[in-house]
Design a protein around this motif. Structure first.
Motif, PDB file in Angstrom:
ATOM      1  N   LYS A   1       0.747  -1.453  -0.226  1.00 22.62           N
ATOM      2  CA  LYS A   1       0.071   0.065   0.039  1.00 22.62           C
ATOM      3  C   LYS A   1       0.344   0.975   0.380  1.00 22.62           C
ATOM      4  O   LYS A   1       0.477   2.152  -0.961  1.00 22.62           O
ATOM      5  CB  LYS A   1      -1.387   0.336   1.120  1.00 22.62           C
ATOM      6  CG  LYS A   1      -2.172  -1.010   1.238  1.00 22.62           C
ATOM      7  CD  LYS A   1      -3.388  -0.257   2.477  1.00 22.62           C
ATOM      8  CE  LYS A   1      -3.987  -1.969   1.744  1.00 22.62           C
ATOM      9  NZ  LYS A   1      -3.916  -3.525   2.120  1.00 22.62           N
ATOM     10  N   PRO A   2       1.774   1.556   0.939  1.00 27.30           N
ATOM     11  CA  PRO A   2       2.489   2.474   0.806  1.00 27.30           C
ATOM     12  C   PRO A   2       3.471   2.555  -0.724  1.00 27.30           C
ATOM     13  O   PRO A   2       3.737   4.077  -1.310  1.00 27.30           O
ATOM     14  CB  PRO A   2       3.283   2.592   2.214  1.00 27.30           C
ATOM     15  CG  PRO A   2       3.290   1.379   2.615  1.00 27.30           C
ATOM     16  CD  PRO A   2       2.123   0.435   2.112  1.00 27.30           C
ATOM     17  N   ILE A   3       4.342   1.761  -0.860  1.00 22.73           N
ATOM     18  CA  ILE A   3       4.443   1.623  -3.014  1.00 22.73           C
ATOM     19  C   ILE A   3       3.563   1.678  -3.349  1.00 22.73           C
ATOM     20  O   ILE A   3       3.871   2.961  -4.202  1.00 22.73           O
ATOM     21  CB  ILE A   3       5.109   0.426  -2.718  1.00 22.73           C
ATOM     22  CG1 ILE A   3       6.235  -0.032  -1.484  1.00 22.73           C
ATOM     23  CG2 ILE A   3       6.088   0.800  -4.031  1.00 22.73           C
ATOM     24  CD1 ILE A   3       6.936  -1.696  -1.748  1.00 22.73           C
ATOM     25  N   SER A   4       2.370   1.472  -3.586  1.00 17.37           N
ATOM     26  CA  SER A   4       1.081   2.272  -4.453  1.00 17.37           C
ATOM     27  C   SER A   4       0.341   3.316  -4.454  1.00 17.37           C
ATOM     28  O   SER A   4       0.364   4.214  -5.404  1.00 17.37           O
ATOM     29  CB  SER A   4      -0.332   1.336  -4.154  1.00 17.37           C
ATOM     30  OG  SER A   4       0.069  -0.217  -4.266  1.00 17.37           O
ATOM     31  N   ALA A   5       0.427   3.800  -3.152  1.00 16.84           N
ATOM     32  CA  ALA A   5      -0.242   5.276  -2.464  1.00 16.84           C
ATOM     33  C   ALA A   5       2.009   6.547  -2.733  1.00 16.84           C
ATOM     34  O   ALA A   5       0.605   7.524  -3.669  1.00 16.84           O
ATOM     35  CB  ALA A   5       0.974   5.513  -1.358  1.00 16.84           C
ATOM     36  N   TRP A   6       2.806   6.043  -3.622  1.00 20.15           N
ATOM     37  CA  TRP A   6       3.814   6.913  -3.913  1.00 20.15           C
ATOM     38  C   TRP A   6       3.846   7.103  -5.561  1.00 20.15           C
ATOM     39  O   TRP A   6       3.952   8.037  -6.091  1.00 20.15           O
ATOM     40  CB  TRP A   6       4.836   6.475  -3.597  1.00 20.15           C
ATOM     41  CG  TRP A   6       5.833   7.166  -3.480  1.00 20.15           C
ATOM     42  CD1 TRP A   6       6.694   7.449  -4.592  1.00 20.15           C
ATOM     43  CD2 TRP A   6       6.456   8.195  -1.923  1.00 20.15           C
ATOM     44  NE1 TRP A   6       7.731   8.754  -3.772  1.00 20.15           N
ATOM     45  CE2 TRP A   6       7.839   8.666  -2.049  1.00 20.15           C
ATOM     46  CE3 TRP A   6       5.781   7.771  -0.759  1.00 20.15           C
ATOM     47  CZ2 TRP A   6       7.783   9.302  -1.245  1.00 20.15           C
ATOM     48  CZ3 TRP A   6       6.146   8.710  -0.101  1.00 20.15           C
ATOM     49  CH2 TRP A   6       7.011   9.882  -0.112  1.00 20.15           C
ATOM     50  N   GLY A   7       2.904   5.907  -6.102  1.00 21.77           N
ATOM     51  CA  GLY A   7       2.763   5.658  -7.718  1.00 21.77           C
ATOM     52  C   GLY A   7       1.566   6.631  -7.917  1.00 21.77           C
ATOM     53  O   GLY A   7       1.755   7.581  -9.071  1.00 21.77           O
ATOM     54  N   VAL A   8       0.160   6.982  -6.707  1.00 19.22           N
ATOM     55  CA  VAL A   8      -0.166   7.984  -6.825  1.00 19.22           C
ATOM     56  C   VAL A   8      -0.333   9.492  -6.523  1.00 19.22           C
ATOM     57  O   VAL A   8      -0.181  10.001  -7.547  1.00 19.22           O
ATOM     58  CB  VAL A   8      -1.603   7.393  -5.739  1.00 19.22           C
ATOM     59  CG1 VAL A   8      -3.006   8.246  -5.652  1.00 19.22           C
ATOM     60  CG2 VAL A   8      -2.274   6.089  -6.287  1.00 19.22           C
ATOM     61  N   LEU A   9       1.060   9.500  -5.400  1.00 19.05           N
ATOM     62  CA  LEU A   9       1.352  10.814  -5.418  1.00 19.05           C
ATOM     63  C   LEU A   9       1.955  11.379  -6.292  1.00 19.05           C
ATOM     64  O   LEU A   9       2.401  12.740  -6.916  1.00 19.05           O
ATOM     65  CB  LEU A   9       1.973  10.994  -3.786  1.00 19.05           C
ATOM     66  CG  LEU A   9       1.556  10.614  -2.585  1.00 19.05           C
ATOM     67  CD1 LEU A   9       1.860  10.309  -2.002  1.00 19.05           C
ATOM     68  CD2 LEU A   9       0.209  11.235  -2.808  1.00 19.05           C
ATOM     69  N   VAL A  10       2.802  10.594  -7.334  1.00 18.97           N
ATOM     70  CA  VAL A  10       3.541  10.728  -8.266  1.00 18.97           C
ATOM     71  C   VAL A  10       2.938  11.396  -9.440  1.00 18.97           C
ATOM     72  O   VAL A  10       2.924  12.372 -10.318  1.00 18.97           O
ATOM     73  CB  VAL A  10       4.668   9.844  -9.122  1.00 18.97           C
ATOM     74  CG1 VAL A  10       5.247  10.226 -10.181  1.00 18.97           C
ATOM     75  CG2 VAL A  10       5.467   9.490  -8.396  1.00 18.97           C
ATOM     76  N   ALA A  11       1.488  10.412  -9.564  1.00 19.11           N
ATOM     77  CA  ALA A  11       0.428  11.095 -10.765  1.00 19.11           C
ATOM     78  C   ALA A  11      -0.455  12.566  -9.844  1.00 19.11           C
ATOM     79  O   ALA A  11      -0.433  13.268 -10.657  1.00 19.11           O
ATOM     80  CB  ALA A  11      -0.832   9.850 -10.473  1.00 19.11           C
TER      81      ALA A  11
ATOM     82  N   ASP B   1      -5.850  14.346  -9.376  1.00 20.41           N
ATOM     83  CA  ASP B   1      -5.861  15.727  -7.873  1.00 20.41           C
ATOM     84  C   ASP B   1      -6.836  14.752  -6.433  1.00 20.41           C
ATOM     85  O   ASP B   1      -7.323  13.818  -6.676  1.00 20.41           O
ATOM     86  CB  ASP B   1      -6.869  16.140  -8.429  1.00 20.41           C
ATOM     87  CG  ASP B   1      -6.417  17.617  -7.080  1.00 20.41           C
ATOM     88  OD1 ASP B   1      -5.841  18.501  -7.488  1.00 20.41           O
ATOM     89  OD2 ASP B   1      -7.582  17.408  -6.365  1.00 20.41           O
ATOM     90  N   LEU B   2      -6.017  14.982  -5.417  1.00 16.62           N
ATOM     91  CA  LEU B   2      -6.512  14.620  -4.273  1.00 16.62           C
ATOM     92  C   LEU B   2      -7.797  15.000  -3.861  1.00 16.62           C
ATOM     93  O   LEU B   2      -8.483  14.142  -3.293  1.00 16.62           O
ATOM     94  CB  LEU B   2      -5.561  15.230  -3.188  1.00 16.62           C
ATOM     95  CG  LEU B   2      -4.255  14.563  -2.995  1.00 16.62           C
ATOM     96  CD1 LEU B   2      -3.889  15.233  -1.925  1.00 16.62           C
ATOM     97  CD2 LEU B   2      -4.252  12.892  -3.117  1.00 16.62           C
ATOM     98  N   ASP B   3      -8.797  15.608  -4.666  1.00 20.98           N
ATOM     99  CA  ASP B   3      -9.872  15.805  -4.993  1.00 20.98           C
ATOM    100  C   ASP B   3     -10.597  15.648  -6.044  1.00 20.98           C
ATOM    101  O   ASP B   3     -11.953  15.418  -5.635  1.00 20.98           O
ATOM    102  CB  ASP B   3      -9.952  18.161  -4.678  1.00 20.98           C
ATOM    103  CG  ASP B   3      -9.915  18.392  -3.455  1.00 20.98           C
ATOM    104  OD1 ASP B   3      -9.770  17.631  -2.259  1.00 20.98           O
ATOM    105  OD2 ASP B   3      -9.182  19.411  -3.086  1.00 20.98           O
ATOM    106  N   ASP B   4     -10.769  14.225  -6.343  1.00 15.93           N
ATOM    107  CA  ASP B   4     -11.106  13.959  -7.676  1.00 15.93           C
ATOM    108  C   ASP B   4     -11.821  12.632  -7.423  1.00 15.93           C
ATOM    109  O   ASP B   4     -11.433  12.494  -5.897  1.00 15.93           O
ATOM    110  CB  ASP B   4     -10.083  12.758  -8.270  1.00 15.93           C
ATOM    111  CG  ASP B   4      -9.067  13.972  -9.396  1.00 15.93           C
ATOM    112  OD1 ASP B   4      -9.320  15.589  -9.890  1.00 15.93           O
ATOM    113  OD2 ASP B   4      -8.214  13.235  -9.634  1.00 15.93           O
ATOM    114  N   PRO B   5     -13.586  12.959  -7.016  1.00 14.27           N
ATOM    115  CA  PRO B   5     -14.229  11.999  -7.191  1.00 14.27           C
ATOM    116  C   PRO B   5     -13.623  10.469  -7.185  1.00 14.27           C
ATOM    117  O   PRO B   5     -12.780  10.462  -8.822  1.00 14.27           O
ATOM    118  CB  PRO B   5     -15.406  12.201  -8.099  1.00 14.27           C
ATOM    119  CG  PRO B   5     -15.251  13.596  -7.997  1.00 14.27           C
ATOM    120  CD  PRO B   5     -13.826  13.854  -8.689  1.00 14.27           C
ATOM    121  N   ALA B   6     -13.414   9.491  -6.234  1.00 15.37           N
ATOM    122  CA  ALA B   6     -13.233   8.650  -6.951  1.00 15.37           C
ATOM    123  C   ALA B   6     -13.524   7.036  -5.904  1.00 15.37           C
ATOM    124  O   ALA B   6     -13.594   7.670  -4.550  1.00 15.37           O
ATOM    125  CB  ALA B   6     -11.271   8.614  -6.581  1.00 15.37           C
TER     126      ALA B   6
END
Length: 270
Positions: free
Chosen positions: A44-54, A61-66
């Motif tokens: 999970k933290p590794i995947s989260a890093w990939g999200v933060l790169v995006a 965006d962190l506020d994107d509906p998801a």
């Protein structure tokens, strides 16, 4: 790099791979640093890093509906989307409870994949694990819990968290600070806590006890443990990261050795 044996792992009946790193280099390793074992939820933290790169690239965006209705990318990252551990039926309104969710992290992968126009595993390999030199890792499994990696890989990732190169330090700081104070929730294997603190993809020690980290670790210590007997922690106060891999299901033996092991790591290498 020192090849060593940690006293806390003596008598542990399974493989016990351990690594400790500072911001510049690996400080100590126990066992084969290139043996790739299941990370389970340390994915999970590794995947989260990939999200933060995006996020940094402006692709999401962190506020994107998801996720479920009313949920955002941020809700998925900090386990407040309302999604259950597994499944698609929300158990709470977004932002009201900390419900630890594999489903939420898999939804993160799907959201980023659609935004970047590539499978999430391809994005991770191209933008995270490749640039960090994580040569043993396999990110083709579920973003929530499906990766395999080595101690060497986790040391490289730990150094990235200590001194980020792929994202700005301000975004790293956001990931490692408490997202939504005072939410009740469960840490699997350890029980419910009234203030179950998480950042974005990283659990925070806070005042939780019992816990997989030693009670002497600072409340801001960030990390994750996994159901295949793995952990990663980041102690920025001491400029240390450390990891453990065993490749077997988390159980009482892990609960027995992990707090003294994390305390021993800090005592020897801080």
């Amino acid at each position: 790099m020192e090849t060593t044996t940690f006293a806390a792992t003596e008598g542990f009946p399974h493989t016990a791979l351990v690594g400790v790193t500072g911001p510049e280099q690996t400080l100590a390793v126990q066992g084969d640093p290139h043996a790739a074992l299941a990370l389970a939820s340390v994915s999970k933290p590794i995947s989260a890093w990939g999200v933060l790169v995006a996020v940094e690239r402006g692709l999401v965006d962190l506020d994107d509906p998801a996720g479920p209705e009313g949920s955002t990318l941020l809700n998925l990252l900090d386990h407040t989307s309302g999604l259950p551990f597994e499944g698609e039926q929300p158990q709470a309104a977004p932002g009201t409870r900390r419900i630890y969710s594999n489903a939420g992290f898999d939804a993160l992968g799907a959201h980023v994949s659609e935004a970047v126009g590539a499978p999430f595993a391809e994005w991770m390999a191209r933008e995270v694990t490749g640039p960090l030199g994580m040569r043993d890792i396999d990110v083709t499994g579920r973003p929530s819990a499906g990766y395999r990696a080595s101690i060497d890989d986790l040391m490289r990732f730990g150094r990235e968290v200590l001194r980020p190169a792929l994202i700005p330090v301000e975004l790293r700081d956001l990931a490692l600070m408490v997202s939504r104070q005072g939410l009740r929730g469960v840490v699997p294997g350890y029980g419910a806590f009234d203030d179950n603190q998480w950042g974005l993809g990283f659990e925070l020690k806070g005042t939780k006890s019992p816990h997989w980290l030693s009670d002497t670790m600072p409340p801001e210590t960030a990390g994750h443990f996994g159901g295949q007997g793995s952990f990663l922690f980041i102690d920025r106060s001491r400029d240390l990261a450390a990891a453990f891999l065993s490749g077997v299901a988390f159980g009482e033996e892990h609960k027995r050795i992990w707090p003294p092991l994390t305390e021993e790591i800090v005592a020897r290498y801080a």
